[in-house]
Motif scaffolding. Structure first.
Motif, short mmCIF file in Angstrom:
data_model
loop_
_atom_site.label_atom_id
_atom_site.label_comp_id
_atom_site.label_asym_id
_atom_site.label_seq_id
_atom_site.Cartn_x
_atom_site.Cartn_y
_atom_site.Cartn_z
N TRP A 12 0.68 -1.06 0.11
CA TRP A 12 0.06 0.13 -0.11
C TRP A 12 0.81 1.46 0.10
N ILE A 13 2.08 1.05 0.79
CA ILE A 13 2.89 2.40 0.83
C ILE A 13 3.60 2.61 -0.44
N LEU A 14 4.09 1.51 -1.24
CA LEU A 14 4.78 1.39 -2.56
C LEU A 14 3.56 2.09 -3.50
N GLY A 15 2.34 1.84 -3.45
CA GLY A 15 1.51 2.65 -4.37
C GLY A 15 1.76 4.13 -4.23
N TRP A 16 1.73 4.82 -3.17
CA TRP A 16 1.94 6.23 -3.31
C TRP A 16 3.09 6.61 -3.97
N PHE A 17 4.15 5.86 -4.35
CA PHE A 17 5.47 5.98 -5.07
C PHE A 17 5.10 5.82 -6.39
N ILE A 18 4.38 5.14 -6.73
CA ILE A 18 4.19 4.90 -8.40
C ILE A 18 2.82 5.33 -9.01
N GLN A 19 1.90 5.90 -8.12
CA GLN A 19 0.87 6.61 -8.59
C GLN A 19 1.10 7.61 -9.97
N PRO A 20 0.11 7.38 -10.96
CA PRO A 20 0.19 8.42 -11.71
C PRO A 20 0.12 9.89 -11.49
N LYS A 21 0.78 10.77 -12.41
CA LYS A 21 1.01 12.11 -12.26
C LYS A 21 -0.03 12.76 -13.09
N LEU A 22 -1.17 13.26 -12.59
CA LEU A 22 -2.23 13.66 -13.26
C LEU A 22 -2.05 15.02 -13.58
N ARG A 23 -1.12 15.30 -14.43
CA ARG A 23 -0.99 16.72 -14.88
C ARG A 23 -1.90 17.17 -16.11
N THR A 24 -2.39 18.40 -16.23
CA THR A 24 -3.20 18.85 -17.10
C THR A 24 -2.35 19.63 -18.34
N LEU A 25 -2.67 19.88 -19.37
CA LEU A 25 -2.28 20.81 -20.44
C LEU A 25 -2.08 22.15 -19.84
N PRO A 26 -0.87 22.77 -20.29
CA PRO A 26 -0.65 24.34 -19.81
C PRO A 26 -2.06 25.14 -20.32
N ASN A 27 -2.28 26.22 -19.43
CA ASN A 27 -3.56 26.91 -19.83
C ASN A 27 -3.19 28.02 -20.47
N GLN A 28 -2.38 27.66 -21.95
CA GLN A 28 -2.06 28.75 -22.55
C GLN A 28 -2.23 28.11 -24.04
N ASN A 125 -12.80 20.06 -26.19
CA ASN A 125 -13.20 21.06 -25.64
C ASN A 125 -12.83 22.25 -26.68
N LYS A 126 -13.28 23.41 -26.84
CA LYS A 126 -13.15 24.36 -27.70
C LYS A 126 -11.54 25.14 -27.53
N ASN A 127 -11.00 24.88 -26.33
CA ASN A 127 -9.37 25.17 -26.23
C ASN A 127 -8.44 24.20 -26.40
N LEU A 128 -8.89 22.84 -26.74
CA LEU A 128 -7.92 21.80 -26.87
C LEU A 128 -6.93 22.04 -27.91
N ILE A 129 -7.11 22.31 -29.10
CA ILE A 129 -6.33 22.53 -30.24
C ILE A 129 -5.12 23.59 -29.76
N GLY A 130 -5.68 24.57 -29.35
CA GLY A 130 -4.69 25.79 -29.03
C GLY A 130 -3.67 25.37 -28.02
N LYS A 131 -4.39 24.76 -26.82
CA LYS A 131 -3.66 24.19 -25.91
C LYS A 131 -2.46 23.12 -26.21
N MET A 132 -2.93 21.89 -27.17
CA MET A 132 -1.87 21.29 -27.57
C MET A 132 -0.82 21.86 -28.44
#
Length: 362
Positions: A12-28, A125-132
């Motif tokens: 269970w402790i190990l799980g906290w070290f391998i959890q996915p990093k849920l980052r989103t696209l930059p808001n630009q 979303n309408k912002n997806l292409i610009g953010k990508m």
């Protein structure tokens, strides 16, 4: 707590070290000449949603192409009526998968400097292409998005374990993670550098294979979660399609997974499986032995359940259905062993096509 319980706590402790990093696209946002290529096979229920969403995009695609992969429904007619250029796919050549050949034809039919591959069941979303586009200009290489998983039926929630295992195994959110196919953006010149789509023509998981090819050629791969930028309903046609889809993906799912990553993931997941059924089995035993479950059995099952929810909370609208995570894990194991048996036989089925399961393991 006995030694067995202690090993579960360590996992269970190990799980906290391998959890996915849920980052989103930059808001630009950034602009570019972009060709949107959509491979589609019998997608009449979803293609209009995607094309209508693209019409609302703040950055309009320079080219919008739908590759009709021998659909037997009204996919082509709907796409054409909504303004997309529709290309009827040629007969599938030997050694190609249907999707890779569709993508190849889309690339051949477009000229824009930036290429965006979108699955037909996605809702941007309408912002997806610009953010990508901004992320691509900042990082180069390949930009990959795992869409937010929208579910409407109970059976769809059983995709939870697959979503999580895929996210952890693919190092979602990490630099040089493993790419996901529903939304991929890249520069055409970089695609040519790695040999084009034909370099991954036989792969069941062409997204992962393409990402690994980019890394091999010293090109960055950046992965993000869809959050509010893009979503999809993966398998709306019933549990049969869900089972077929994940059977296909699991047949080649180990591609690009390092031995260390596999070991860590297996160690944690084995703890999740054991803990999920620790309390249910204790209740069953209680009826036979008269001994109630112990405190640590409650803590292990509930503790792993909370951890499971925390890891997957931003990947889809799983909500309170995660209370049934022991049964979701059981379904995962059934599909896993079914996939293994099909892989040994060398064939899996997807969208009425028999695919070479071993191709994805090369």
């Amino acid at each position: 707590m006995d030694f067995y319980g202690f090993t579960l706590l360590l996992r269970w402790i190990l799980g906290w070290f391998i959890q996915p990093k849920l980052r989103t696209l930059p808001n630009q946002s950034a602009n570019a000449e972009i060709a949107v290529i959509i491979p589609a096979r019998n997608e009449e229920k979803s293609i209009s949603q995607l094309l209508n969403a693209l019409k609302q995009s703040e950055i309009n695609p320079t080219e919008l192409v739908v590759i009709d992969d021998h659909s037997t429904d009204k996919t082509a007619e709907i796409a054409q009526s909504l303004g997309a250029k529709v290309i009827k796919s040629k007969d599938l050549p030997l050694g190609w998968t249907g999707k890779t050949f569709a993508l190849f034809q889309g690339v051949q039919a477009t000229k824009s400097e930036v290429v965006l591959f979108l699955d037909a069941d996605t809702k941007p979303n309408k912002n997806l292409i610009g953010k990508m586009s901004y992320a691509l200009k900042q990082n180069g290489g390949l930009i990959s998005i795992q869409p937010f998983h929208e579910m409407k039926s109970i059976y769809e929630r059983f995709a939870s374990v697959f979503n999580l295992i895929g996210a952890i195994g693919a190092r979602l959110g990490e630099k040089d993670g493993i790419a996901f196919g529903p939304a991929l953006m890249l520069n055409r010149i970089d695609l040519e550098k790695v040999g084009g789509i034909q370099s991954v023509k036989s792969q069941l998981l062409e997204d992962r294979a393409l990402g690994l090819l980019f890394q091999k050629n010293n090109l960055a791969v950046n992965t993000y979660i869809g959050s509010k930028d893009i979503s999809f309903q993966m398998y709306p046609d019933g549990i049969k399609s869900l089972t077929q889809g994940f059977t296909k993906n699991m047949a080649a799912g180990s591609i690009g997974l390092s031995k260390l990553r596999f070991l860590l993931l297996f160690t944690w997941f084995s703890g999740l499986v054991a803990a999920a059924w620790e309390l249910p089995f204790a209740f069953i035993a209680w009826t036979q032995t008269g001994t109630p479950p112990s405190l640590y059995q409650y803590l292990l099952t509930i503790g792993f359940g909370i951890q499971f929810w925390w890891f997957i909370r931003k990947l889809g609208n799983f909500n309170f259905y995660l209370v049934f995570y022991p049964f979701m894990i059981l379904y995962f194991l059934i599909v896993f062993f079914y996939s293994v048996s099909l892989t040994w036989r060398g064939k899996v089925i997807w969208k009425d096509r028999i695919l070479d399961a071993k191709a994805g393991l090369k």
